[in-house]
Design an enzyme around this catalytic site. Structure first.
Site, PDB file in Angstrom:
ATOM      1  N   ASP A 457       1.072  -1.057  -0.068  1.00  0.00           N
ATOM      2  CA  ASP A 457       0.001  -0.017  -0.082  1.00  0.00           C
ATOM      3  C   ASP A 457       0.809   1.125  -0.324  1.00  0.00           C
ATOM      4  O   ASP A 457       0.971   2.219  -0.730  1.00  0.00           O
ATOM      5  CB  ASP A 457      -1.032  -0.130   0.974  1.00  0.00           C
ATOM      6  CG  ASP A 457      -0.397  -0.239   2.883  1.00  0.00           C
ATOM      7  OD1 ASP A 457       0.988  -0.415   2.149  1.00  0.00           O
ATOM      8  OD2 ASP A 457      -0.868   0.430   3.503  1.00  0.00           O
ATOM      9  N   ARG A 461       5.603   3.423   5.837  1.00  0.00           N
ATOM     10  CA  ARG A 461       5.284   3.938   7.731  1.00  0.00           C
ATOM     11  C   ARG A 461       5.725   2.386   7.496  1.00  0.00           C
ATOM     12  O   ARG A 461       6.370   1.591   7.053  1.00  0.00           O
ATOM     13  CB  ARG A 461       3.934   4.923   7.524  1.00  0.00           C
ATOM     14  CG  ARG A 461       2.903   4.109   6.990  1.00  0.00           C
ATOM     15  CD  ARG A 461       1.797   4.792   7.322  1.00  0.00           C
ATOM     16  NE  ARG A 461       0.580   3.741   6.730  1.00  0.00           N
ATOM     17  CZ  ARG A 461      -0.426   4.953   5.888  1.00  0.00           C
ATOM     18  NH1 ARG A 461      -0.779   5.824   5.389  1.00  0.00           N
ATOM     19  NH2 ARG A 461      -1.343   3.981   5.770  1.00  0.00           N
ATOM     20  N   ASP A 462       5.669   2.377   9.170  1.00  0.00           N
ATOM     21  CA  ASP A 462       5.322   0.471   9.567  1.00  0.00           C
ATOM     22  C   ASP A 462       4.042  -0.179   9.273  1.00  0.00           C
ATOM     23  O   ASP A 462       3.152  -0.831   9.870  1.00  0.00           O
ATOM     24  CB  ASP A 462       5.213   1.233  11.606  1.00  0.00           C
ATOM     25  CG  ASP A 462       3.846   1.795  11.874  1.00  0.00           C
ATOM     26  OD1 ASP A 462       3.384   2.613  10.638  1.00  0.00           O
ATOM     27  OD2 ASP A 462       3.674   2.100  13.112  1.00  0.00           O
ATOM     28  N   GLU A 463       4.449   0.028   8.003  1.00  0.00           N
ATOM     29  CA  GLU A 463       2.581  -1.054   7.175  1.00  0.00           C
ATOM     30  C   GLU A 463       3.770  -1.282   6.195  1.00  0.00           C
ATOM     31  O   GLU A 463       3.643  -2.667   6.074  1.00  0.00           O
ATOM     32  CB  GLU A 463       1.531   0.062   7.166  1.00  0.00           C
ATOM     33  CG  GLU A 463       0.320  -0.464   6.382  1.00  0.00           C
ATOM     34  CD  GLU A 463      -1.030   0.056   6.436  1.00  0.00           C
ATOM     35  OE1 GLU A 463      -2.025   0.038   6.522  1.00  0.00           O
ATOM     36  OE2 GLU A 463      -0.161   1.290   6.547  1.00  0.00           O
ATOM     37  N   ASP A 470      -5.765  -2.161  -2.807  1.00  0.00           N
ATOM     38  CA  ASP A 470      -5.342  -1.673  -3.365  1.00  0.00           C
ATOM     39  C   ASP A 470      -4.760  -2.056  -4.927  1.00  0.00           C
ATOM     40  O   ASP A 470      -4.799  -1.409  -5.571  1.00  0.00           O
ATOM     41  CB  ASP A 470      -3.957  -0.661  -2.865  1.00  0.00           C
ATOM     42  CG  ASP A 470      -4.693  -0.373  -1.736  1.00  0.00           C
ATOM     43  OD1 ASP A 470      -5.341  -1.215  -0.520  1.00  0.00           O
ATOM     44  OD2 ASP A 470      -4.023   0.403  -0.931  1.00  0.00           O
ATOM     45  N   TRP A 523     -11.964  -5.577  -1.187  1.00  0.00           N
ATOM     46  CA  TRP A 523     -10.476  -6.039  -0.842  1.00  0.00           C
ATOM     47  C   TRP A 523     -10.003  -7.866  -1.134  1.00  0.00           C
ATOM     48  O   TRP A 523      -9.558  -7.672  -1.897  1.00  0.00           O
ATOM     49  CB  TRP A 523     -10.494  -5.806   0.217  1.00  0.00           C
ATOM     50  CG  TRP A 523      -9.187  -4.535   0.892  1.00  0.00           C
ATOM     51  CD1 TRP A 523      -8.555  -3.829   1.557  1.00  0.00           C
ATOM     52  CD2 TRP A 523     -10.884  -3.318   0.617  1.00  0.00           C
ATOM     53  NE1 TRP A 523      -8.516  -2.819   1.048  1.00  0.00           N
ATOM     54  CE2 TRP A 523      -9.266  -1.846   1.013  1.00  0.00           C
ATOM     55  CE3 TRP A 523     -11.758  -3.067   0.225  1.00  0.00           C
ATOM     56  CZ2 TRP A 523      -9.513  -0.809   0.695  1.00  0.00           C
ATOM     57  CZ3 TRP A 523     -12.294  -1.552  -0.063  1.00  0.00           C
ATOM     58  CH2 TRP A 523     -11.515  -0.926   0.420  1.00  0.00           C
ATOM     59  N   GLU A 734      -2.197   9.567  -0.898  1.00  0.00           N
ATOM     60  CA  GLU A 734      -3.287   8.709  -0.029  1.00  0.00           C
ATOM     61  C   GLU A 734      -4.516   9.064  -0.508  1.00  0.00           C
ATOM     62  O   GLU A 734      -5.687   8.883  -0.382  1.00  0.00           O
ATOM     63  CB  GLU A 734      -2.462   7.971   1.161  1.00  0.00           C
ATOM     64  CG  GLU A 734      -3.604   6.793   2.105  1.00  0.00           C
ATOM     65  CD  GLU A 734      -3.208   6.868   3.586  1.00  0.00           C
ATOM     66  OE1 GLU A 734      -3.780   5.339   4.098  1.00  0.00           O
ATOM     67  OE2 GLU A 734      -2.492   7.500   3.851  1.00  0.00           O
ATOM     68  N   HIS A 755       0.759   5.986  -2.754  1.00  0.00           N
ATOM     69  CA  HIS A 755      -0.034   5.020  -2.166  1.00  0.00           C
ATOM     70  C   HIS A 755      -0.353   5.086  -3.405  1.00  0.00           C
ATOM     71  O   HIS A 755      -1.798   5.779  -4.395  1.00  0.00           O
ATOM     72  CB  HIS A 755      -0.759   5.644  -1.209  1.00  0.00           C
ATOM     73  CG  HIS A 755      -1.213   4.936  -0.019  1.00  0.00           C
ATOM     74  ND1 HIS A 755      -0.476   4.303   1.212  1.00  0.00           N
ATOM     75  CD2 HIS A 755      -2.386   3.787   0.073  1.00  0.00           C
ATOM     76  CE1 HIS A 755      -0.910   3.735   1.821  1.00  0.00           C
ATOM     77  NE2 HIS A 755      -2.636   3.028   1.097  1.00  0.00           N
TER      78      HIS A 755
END
Length: 880
Positions: A457, A461-463, A470, A523, A734, A755
């Site tokens: 995505d 960041r912490d992802e 997506d 999704w 995003e 994003h």
């Protein structure tokens, strides 16, 4: 002239180490004539490049197939190179002669052949230091061939006699590790020497045991790094020898004191061990390795293209911020790392911090990367200049803050290294508007930043997770930009592996979130949409065959969820995520989530029905066709009033109803009119989120509102695609207003500036503006549609797409005399339907010749939209 060119095996150019038992090969034809089709082909496979020892021959096959040709009856064996070549004949009987030879090489096909053991450091080690592992061995003669087959728990990097092995990064890649773990194959024939040799490895945490997701979670797959490798030597005298990972290896700490994908790396150059992977190094102080428990049953060969260093970016500016910090601007939001050169005394430290944007005062801004530190710490060994770059981490950034470098910073000492999956570039789009061209640039860089082994995505960041929504929203755009077939084949297999027993699809693939049983509409539909899109764009039936059970399971899961088996009106859904019509303090748009869920239920069922038909599953196709009709009936009863009005009055609701073919007659007209009414109310600005945006312009241009689609494209104020461009974006954001008009930010906790989901507008640019599309009935661009839709605001546009058959080009421009010109290239062995918008058949010329005299133009039809032509391959120039 006829040539057979660009031979590929399983999409790849001379792949080494594949484990496909029945490999498929593809080729392209090249000709300087128009309307060339293949009528016959012949394939020859041999043990040697001279083709003196043939092992398989197709004979002359009467067929126009040149894509994904299966070599029926060829029984491949492990660790063997197969050379192949192709000969083709056109419809006139002209032969190409044999193509240049190509090859593929199998990896280890039988798991019984694995002799290696999984090895690592001591289990009680609490150190975050990345370990080194090494083993010396003797080469006792001339080497004919040498291959290393390697994998790891965590990440690994190999060295042989002091030289790095291969050019891939983040190996073995991220898969559903409990079910699937990739093995890479390396040709190291030229790296070996007679006498003493040393093989070495460095291990990192990676996705396997490093920090992943949020809340300081780690060790999601296991708590021990391990290496697994076999080096197969074939001597010139025919002897074979295998060097394996086992208890004879030794281990020690490396200069990498910490390495995490989210947090960066700490490197102490004082701890470097020169020539540690070379013969003669004293490893007497090293420790013995320990065996690590891990099954070999999950081992598979590398499936997708590996991650590599793709390009380098030089900084454009050295900035002194209002806070007095030293910051470098790379000029492009990118993913990878920074290579830098520094000089100083031993023990001194420098730090590099990474960020995507500066704040409204011009200061370095990192709040949006949350807990991800994205920090490189380097401790100097002292003396001469030292150059460093990380190896087991990646950052998403445009700006770099320098700490400890002193005042004499030189931009030439810093280089951005862009890393992503090494997919072949296939598409280009450009037009007369520079802002739209920048938008296209941003879309492509959104892909580059987020297609790093899995479709993430965001990369900063912490992802950085493989969000399914997506991926399905962007996949058709991605298929124009790059050859994504191997990438999504691998990811789709992981999706099937992580699918729940009841058919549910986790939010992210590979699955690393705690609520495994939760599945959301739009999704989880990636289970169906992604394989179908790969089939559509590459003509690949095998992915439908492989994923069919998964696709069925997903539709079956939905069917079991609702209060009514033809509606999906239960459970959690992300809805129209980040829709601008959402209520305050919520991320979910105003469109009824049951409406979205049922619409996607219908859409996935329709694609499953088509997939069944493609695969010859006649009964399934009938059953899913009936199911689709029942869903549409239930949808109509639930969401369409007797007078034909949709009960959900949002932009996204109208878009989904029209895009998925759920509305007919009066209801279709009212939805079309309502969408225009809503756009007029918003002064032709979108309010759609993740679910509605990818389809919005398609619905408008397909339903008689091309002018509205162009108005949306060209809007420059918030919310719009070009608003981001005017704010200096170099990737897709995003949020529509990630940076607000006053320079402030949308939020701290969820505000990625890389994003790709909203980059799905790229699909419309290629498919509608340039007009390049494929016929579903002849997928993979075997039959091509060229249907450009010129609109107000552009004077010219051009799209180019390199397909499995060759290059397609569609380039139109408006002439000063009020006419149009369209240049088209159609590859050999395909046909095309070309629509000349607004043309009258009497006025059209092809290269200055009347249509009825033009070579390659097979038929002409006058319609209310213009002239429709059927043509064979070749280059054409139409004017009217």
């Amino acid at each position: 002239m006829l040539e057979v060119i660009e031979l590929r095996c399983e999409y790849k150019n001379n792949p080494v180490g594949i484990d496909v038992i029945n490999p498929r090969i593809s080729w392209k034809l090249k000709s300087d004539q128009r309307s060339i089709k293949q009528s016959v082909y012949e394939i020859e496979v041999a043990d040697d490049q001279s083709f003196e020892n043939g092992v398989w021959n197709s004979g002359k096959v009467i067929s126009d197939q040149s894509v994904h040709v299966e070599l029926d009856g060829l029984n491949v064996v492990s660790r063997k190179r197969y050379h192949y070549r192709v000969k083709g004949w056109n419809q006139n009987g002209d032969s190409s002669g044999w193509s240049e030879p190509a090859y593929w090489e199998t990896g280890i096909l039988d798991k019984k052949e694995w002799q290696a053991q999984w090895i690592g450091t001591a289990q009680n080690s609490e150190s975050e230091q990345c370990p080194l592992l090494r083993k010396g061995f003797e080469v006792t003669g001339g080497i004919k061939q040498a291959r290393i087959y390697a994998s790891a728990l965590g990440l690994y990097e190999l060295e042989l006699n002091g030289t790095r092995v291969g050019d891939s990064y983040f190996t073995p890649g991220w898969t559903s590790y409990k079910h699937r773990l990739q093995v890479q194959t390396y040709d190291v024939t030229e790296q070996l020497i007679r006498g003493e040799n040393v093989i070495g490895a460095t291990l990192g945490n990676g996705w396997y045991k490093g920090y992943l997701t949020w809340g300081d979670r780690r060790n999601l797959y296991g708590d021990r790094q391990a290496l697994f490798a076999q080096l197969h030597l074939i001597y010139e005298d025919g002897r074979e020898e295998i060097i394996i990972t086992d208890g004879s290896w030794k281990t020690a700490g490396s200069p990498v004191l910490m390495s995490e994908i989210y947090h960066g790396e700490t490197y102490d150059a004082r701890l470097e061990l020169p020539a540690w992977s070379c013969a003669g190094f004293d490893d007497s102080g090293w420790q013995a390795v320990e065996a690590v428990s891990q099954s070999n049953d999950v081992l598979i060969a590398q499936e997708n293209d590996p991650v590599k260093k793709i390009e380098e970016i030089k900084p454009i500016e050295l900035i002194k911020t209002p806070k007095g910090e030293t910051v470098i601007d790379l000029g492009q939001n990118m993913v990878g790392w920074l290579r830098f050169t520094v000089q100083g005394v031993a023990g001194s430290e420098v730090e590099i911090h990474h960020a995507e944007v500066l704040d409204q005062e011009g200061n370095f801004y990192t709040d949006n990367i949350r807990s991800a530190k994205q920090t490189i710490r380097y401790i100097l060994k002292g003396g001469d200049k030292e150059t460093y770059e990380p190896r087991f981490t990646f950052q998403g950034f445009r700006y770099v803050r320098l700490v400890g470098f002193g005042e004499a910073v030189r931009l030439e000492d810093f280089t951005g290294i862009v890393l992503h999956t090494d997919m072949a570039s296939t598409g280009e789009f450009e037009c007369s508007d520079p802002l739209v061209n920048q938008l296209q640039h941003n879309i492509e860089w959104g892909l580059k930043g987020n297609f790093l082994d899995v479709p993430t995505d965001c990369p900063q960041r912490d992802e950085r997770l493989g969000w399914t929504g997506d991926a399905q929203m962007f996949i058709r755009t991605a298929a124009y930009l790059k050859n994504i077939a191997p990438f999504f084949t691998k990811w789709s297999r992981d999706l099937a592996a992580d699918q729940t027993e009841n058919g549910g699809v986790p939010f992210v693939i590979p699955q690393v979130l705690s609520d495994k049983d939760h599945s959301s509409a739009a999704w989880g539909d990636a289970a169906v949409i992604c394989p179908w899109t790969i089939y559509l764009c590459y003509g690949d039936k095998r992915i439908l065959e492989e994923q069919y059970d998964s696709m069925q399971a997903w539709v079956g899961y939905i069917r079991s969820q609702g209060d009514n088996e033809y509606l999906w009106n239960t459970g959690f859904h992300f809805g129209d995520w980040l829709g601008l019509d959402s209520k305050p303090d919520t991320y979910i748009g105003a469109t009824d989530r049951d409406y979205i869920a049922t619409a996607f239920y219908a859409y996935s069922t329709s694609l499953l029905q088509k997939s069944a038909a493609v695969l010859g599953k006649t009964e399934d196709a009938l059953n899913y066709g009936e199911l689709y009709e029942r869903i549409v009936e239930a949808f109509t009863e639930e969401f369409v009033t007797p007078s034909g009005r949709l009960s959900v009055p949002t932009q996204t609701a109208q878009v989904l109803g029209l895009m998925f073919g759920l509305l007919e007659g009066k209801a279709k007209k009212r939805a079309n009119d309502k969408l225009m009414e809503l756009l007029e109310e918003s002064k032709f600005h979108l309010t759609t989120g993740f679910v509605g945006t990818p389809y919005l312009n398609h619905v408008l241009s397909d339903n008689g509102h091309l002018d509205a689609a162009y108005k949306l494209l060209f809007q420059q104020d918030y919310p719009s695609w070009l608003y981001q461009v005017t704010k200096g974006a170099t990737t897709i954001w995003e949020h529509w207003d990630g940076i607000k008009e006053d320079g402030s930010f949308w939020s701290k906790d969820m505000n990625s500036f890389n994003h790709y989901a909203y980059g799905a507008i790229g699909d419309w640019l290629y498919r509608s503006v340039a007009g390049i599309d494929t016929d579903e009935q002849a997928a993979g661009y075997k039959r091509i549609f060229i249907r450009p839709q010129p609109g107000e605001g552009l004077t010219w546009a051009e799209g180019r797409l390199d397909t499995m058959y060759g290059k397609i080009r569609s380039s139109w421009k408006k002439t000063e005399q009020g006419g149009m010109e369209l240049e088209v290239s159609i590859p050999p062995n395909t046909t095309a339907e070309i629509q000349l918008p607004g043309a009258g058949s009497d006025s059209v010329k092809e290269s200055g010749i009347a249509l009825n005299k033009a070579t390659g133009v097979d038929s002409t039809e006058q319609t209310d939209k213009g002239v429709v032509l059927t043509v064979g391959s070749g280059d054409y120039k139409f004017s009217w």
